[in-house]
Design an enzyme around this catalytic site. Structure first.
Site, PDB file in Angstrom:
ATOM      1  N   TYR A 191     -45.761   5.434 -29.161  1.00 51.16           N
ATOM      2  CA  TYR A 191     -44.885   6.585 -28.914  1.00 51.16           C
ATOM      3  C   TYR A 191     -44.027   6.359 -27.672  1.00 51.16           C
ATOM      4  O   TYR A 191     -42.805   6.506 -27.704  1.00 51.16           O
ATOM      5  CB  TYR A 191     -45.737   7.847 -28.759  1.00 51.16           C
ATOM      6  CG  TYR A 191     -44.967   9.094 -28.413  1.00 51.16           C
ATOM      7  CD1 TYR A 191     -44.417   9.891 -29.407  1.00 51.16           C
ATOM      8  CD2 TYR A 191     -44.800   9.496 -27.084  1.00 51.16           C
ATOM      9  CE1 TYR A 191     -43.718  11.050 -29.100  1.00 51.16           C
ATOM     10  CE2 TYR A 191     -44.102  10.640 -26.761  1.00 51.16           C
ATOM     11  CZ  TYR A 191     -43.560  11.414 -27.768  1.00 51.16           C
ATOM     12  OH  TYR A 191     -42.863  12.549 -27.462  1.00 51.16           O
TER      13      TYR A 191
ATOM     14  N   LYS B 266     -39.850   5.628 -27.236  1.00 51.00           N
ATOM     15  CA  LYS B 266     -39.036   6.451 -26.345  1.00 51.00           C
ATOM     16  C   LYS B 266     -38.336   5.583 -25.295  1.00 51.00           C
ATOM     17  O   LYS B 266     -37.167   5.809 -24.957  1.00 51.00           O
ATOM     18  CB  LYS B 266     -39.916   7.496 -25.647  1.00 51.00           C
ATOM     19  CG  LYS B 266     -40.514   8.542 -26.571  1.00 51.00           C
ATOM     20  CD  LYS B 266     -39.457   9.436 -27.186  1.00 51.00           C
ATOM     21  CE  LYS B 266     -40.076  10.588 -27.965  1.00 51.00           C
ATOM     22  NZ  LYS B 266     -39.059  11.467 -28.575  1.00 51.00           N
TER      23      LYS B 266
END
Length: 206
Positions: free
Chosen positions: A128, A132
């Site tokens: 994750y 990002k």
């Protein structure tokens, strides 16, 4: 008077942001690109400034003309659980947002602000946070995209349409986190959607 465009208007931050934009007298129009028609109860629009447009996000580039606004706000994002796979997650959290930034540049909007995450790092072992971070690098290195900014919230507080365990826990224990997370750890405190929305608005070029 300014015009704004919001992607991800039905999410926790997106809903809050759109309502704030509709009450801000500096804006005369707020366009929302959405997957399906909006509920009339979702937003308070007494001055008829809201312009919802139902689109196919798989073909976002076909809607380039809608990016001809002053400020573009991107609140798109999902979870691995909801997306169903890493590939599907990356499609939403990286590809859609990256295309939105490209269209913002093509239409010469004044500024582009999107939601990233605290701890975003292209070299992170966490998938994750790595996605990002890779997105931040891709957008910030994009030539001729002026005034691009990312907000990096921690866990969000608020009622969601679908349960998220970590955020539910953060909500219940928020007073504890507020008291012990100080100094360099302050950025990891759970945050309210209204604070994220305010931060996004403050980063736009006025």
């Amino acid at each position: 008077m300014k015009s704004a465009m919001v992607l991800g208007a039905t999410g926790l931050v997106g809903r809050t942001l759109v309502n704030m934009l509709l009450q801000d007298r500096r804006y005369n129009e707020v366009t929302c690109l959405v997957r399906k028609p909006l509920s009339s109860q979702m937003f308070y629009d007494p001055h008829n400034r809201l312009k919802p447009v139902v689109i196919d996000f798989e073909n976002l580039q076909d809607y380039q003309g809608y990016f001809s606004v002053n400020h573009v706000y991107c609140c798109l994002g999902t979870t691995l659980k909801k997306a169903g796979s890493k590939k599907a997650f990356r499609r939403v959290d990286f590809e859609y947002v990256h295309v939105a930034a490209q269209l913002t540049r093509a239409q010469r909007a004044d500024s582009f602000v999107w939601i990233s995450s605290v701890g975003a790092d292209a070299k992170s072992s966490n998938f994750y946070l790595r996605v990002k971070g890779e997105l931040e690098n891709a957008i910030m290195r994009m030539p001729q995209l002026p005034n691009a900014s990312a907000v990096r919230p921690s866990l969000l507080l608020g009622d969601r349409d679908e349960p998220r365990l970590l955020e539910d826990v953060a909500q219940k224990t928020a007073p504890i986190w507020q008291s012990i997370m100080k100094g360099p750890f302050k950025k990891y405190r759970p945050v309210a959607p209204i604070d994220v929305a305010r931060n996004m608005m403050s980063l736009q070029k006025w």
